[in-house]
Design a protein around this motif. Structure first.
Motif, short mmCIF file in Angstrom:
data_model
loop_
_atom_site.label_atom_id
_atom_site.label_comp_id
_atom_site.label_asym_id
_atom_site.label_seq_id
_atom_site.Cartn_x
_atom_site.Cartn_y
_atom_site.Cartn_z
N CYS A 8 1.10 -1.30 0.01
CA CYS A 8 -0.04 -0.01 0.01
C CYS A 8 0.84 1.28 -0.03
N THR A 9 0.44 2.22 -0.73
CA THR A 9 1.16 3.52 -0.66
C THR A 9 0.10 4.61 -0.91
N TYR A 10 0.81 5.98 -0.78
CA TYR A 10 -0.19 7.13 -0.73
C TYR A 10 0.34 8.46 -1.16
N ALA A 11 1.62 8.52 -1.15
CA ALA A 11 1.98 9.79 -1.66
C ALA A 11 3.23 9.72 -2.57
N MET A 12 3.28 10.93 -3.49
CA MET A 12 4.11 10.86 -4.39
C MET A 12 5.68 10.79 -4.09
N ASP A 13 5.82 11.79 -2.95
CA ASP A 13 7.24 12.07 -2.66
C ASP A 13 7.82 10.53 -1.91
N ARG A 14 6.95 9.37 -1.84
CA ARG A 14 7.52 8.16 -1.34
C ARG A 14 7.53 7.03 -2.58
N TYR A 15 7.15 7.79 -3.80
CA TYR A 15 7.22 6.87 -5.00
C TYR A 15 8.35 6.10 -5.31
N ASP A 16 9.60 6.64 -5.19
CA ASP A 16 11.00 5.94 -5.44
C ASP A 16 10.95 4.79 -4.65
N VAL A 39 -3.45 2.00 -3.74
CA VAL A 39 -2.89 3.47 -3.68
C VAL A 39 -4.00 4.23 -2.75
N ASP A 40 -3.85 4.88 -1.75
CA ASP A 40 -4.67 5.30 -0.79
C ASP A 40 -5.45 6.56 -1.04
N GLY A 41 -6.00 6.78 -1.98
CA GLY A 41 -6.84 7.88 -2.42
C GLY A 41 -6.01 9.01 -3.32
N ASN A 42 -5.06 8.62 -4.00
CA ASN A 42 -4.16 9.56 -4.79
C ASN A 42 -4.09 9.25 -6.16
N GLU A 43 -4.68 10.11 -6.75
CA GLU A 43 -5.06 9.55 -8.32
C GLU A 43 -3.65 9.89 -9.12
N ALA A 44 -2.87 10.75 -8.69
CA ALA A 44 -1.87 11.00 -9.48
C ALA A 44 -0.79 9.95 -9.25
N VAL A 45 -0.84 9.37 -8.01
CA VAL A 45 0.15 8.19 -7.98
C VAL A 45 -0.56 6.97 -8.58
N PHE A 46 -1.67 6.87 -8.59
CA PHE A 46 -2.38 5.91 -9.08
C PHE A 46 -2.13 5.65 -10.73
N GLU A 47 -2.01 6.86 -11.48
CA GLU A 47 -1.74 7.11 -12.59
C GLU A 47 -0.32 6.72 -12.99
N ARG A 48 0.40 6.92 -12.16
CA ARG A 48 1.96 6.54 -12.14
C ARG A 48 2.16 4.85 -11.95
N VAL A 49 1.38 4.52 -10.98
CA VAL A 49 1.33 2.92 -10.62
C VAL A 49 0.81 2.25 -11.93
N GLN A 50 -0.24 2.78 -12.57
CA GLN A 50 -0.77 1.97 -13.58
C GLN A 50 0.41 2.19 -14.78
N GLU A 51 0.83 3.17 -14.97
CA GLU A 51 1.87 3.19 -16.11
C GLU A 51 2.89 2.53 -15.87
N ASP A 52 3.44 2.32 -14.78
CA ASP A 52 4.79 1.49 -14.31
C ASP A 52 4.44 0.15 -14.23
N TYR A 53 3.14 -0.45 -13.75
CA TYR A 53 3.00 -1.93 -13.33
C TYR A 53 1.61 -2.42 -13.89
N GLY A 54 0.75 -1.33 -14.66
CA GLY A 54 -0.52 -1.87 -15.08
C GLY A 54 -0.36 -3.08 -16.06
N ASP A 55 0.82 -3.22 -16.65
CA ASP A 55 0.71 -4.29 -17.75
C ASP A 55 1.35 -5.48 -17.42
N LEU A 56 1.70 -5.64 -16.30
CA LEU A 56 2.38 -6.98 -15.67
C LEU A 56 1.56 -7.99 -15.27
N GLU A 57 1.83 -9.29 -15.72
CA GLU A 57 1.04 -10.41 -15.31
C GLU A 57 0.90 -10.63 -13.64
N ASP A 58 -0.48 -10.95 -13.20
CA ASP A 58 -0.41 -11.28 -11.83
C ASP A 58 -0.18 -10.03 -10.94
#
Length: 319
Positions: A8-16, A39-58
């Protein structure tokens, strides 16, 4: 046996650091493994997560509609998961490659319903010479005297704990009134769910020290004032725990006895035998942190009303 690892994550400054954590879970040797990213209610972070991990299996992605806190997010992750076992790791930790395999091995070889592992401190800055290992629990790492390998404990820490998913959900998951949520300082995160589990199933958490994660400790976690402040709120949280779950008192008293009757005399002996400034600082710090915990507990005695607390906990708007 399928395992679902929840991060679980929530803030862009913790993304790295979150990415480091996720990459370590992706590198696990165990199969079959599902990874649930919440992602705990942060759409900007979720978009980044989708971009980085959305296409991975499982890999399963979820974003809460609003910020709900770590307890809600972890329970939501377990609800979404499809594994027989759900394993939790903090977003600022990095797992060794066999972390999940070691957790799963205990389930395969025993009748365990929950398994935790070793949380090792990973100081991003220089470890402060005043910080005693007896208080590593303040920063979510295993303290001196945590337990022996394969011992059954009440709970291990949230950066390295797993449950049989049906057991975890059957006891209600994490209590949303505990854990990190904005600026709220109620700690006592793992204890409530593990106490309910013990009450329901008569079992604790098996502590496998071979299942290792490294918890990053940044500069602020080594600041003396921050640690005293955290000690105070840990004491306050313990008071709340005593009100909600009176059976939690014994564990706290047992560790306090071990601290004062075993660890402090050991440190005094070591200091007298071979004096050093760090040894002296750490001995003094033990008493300062213990006093801060005590003051926090006393503040809880004054500040927290049991009937109001229980009403808020039972209320659907109490979180």
């Amino acid at each position: 046996m399928k395992v679902s690892a929840v991060v679980c994550t929530y803030a862009m400054d913790r993304y790295d650091v979150f990415s480091d954590c996720v990459d370590s879970v992706l590198a696990q040797t165990y199969d079959p493994l599902e990874i649930v990213l919440v992602v705990d209610g942060n759409e900007a972070v979720f978009e980044r997560v989708q971009e980085d991990y959305g296409d991975l299996e499982d890999v399963v992605l979820h974003c809460n509609d609003e910020n709900q806190g770590i307890s809600y997010s972890r329970t939501r992750g377990a609800e979404i998961a499809t594994g027989d076992v759900v394993a939790f790791i903090d977003d600022d930790a990095v797992a060794e490659n066999d972390w999940v395999a070691e957790l799963a091995r205990v389930y395969d070889e025993t009748d365990a319903i929950a398994v935790g592992g070793h949380v090792a401190p990973d100081w991003v800055t220089t470890k402060p010479d005043f910080f005693p290992e007896e208080f590593y629990w303040l920063v979510g790492c295993d303290e001196r005297g945590m337990g022996e390998h394969m011992e059954e404990l009440r709970n291990t820490y949230g950066s390295n704990i797993s449950f049989r998913r049906d057991v975890f959900l059957n006891v209600g998951g994490y209590d949303e009134n505990t854990g990190r949520h904005g600026d709220r300082h109620i700690q006592a995160h793992e204890a409530p769910v593990c106490i309910r589990m013990a009450n329901e199933y008569g079992k604790g958490v098996i502590y496998n020290t071979d299942a290792v994660v490294h918890h990053k400790l940044f500069d602020y976690r080594g600041e003396f004032r921050w640690l005293v402040f955290r000690s105070f709120w840990q004491g306050y949280s313990k008071r709340i725990m005593d009100l909600l779950l009176p059976e939690s008192k014994g564990d706290k008293n047992e560790y306090l006895g071990q601290l004062m009757l075993e660890f402090v005399p050991d440190r005094l002996s070591a200091l007298v035998g071979k004096p050093s400034m760090p040894k002296a600082k750490q001995l003094v710090t033990i008493f300062v942190f213990t006093a801060a915990v005590g003051f926090g507990y006393l503040y809880g005695l004054i500040d927290v009303d049991r009937s109001r607390l229980i009403t808020e906990t039972d209320s659907p708007t109490g979180n």
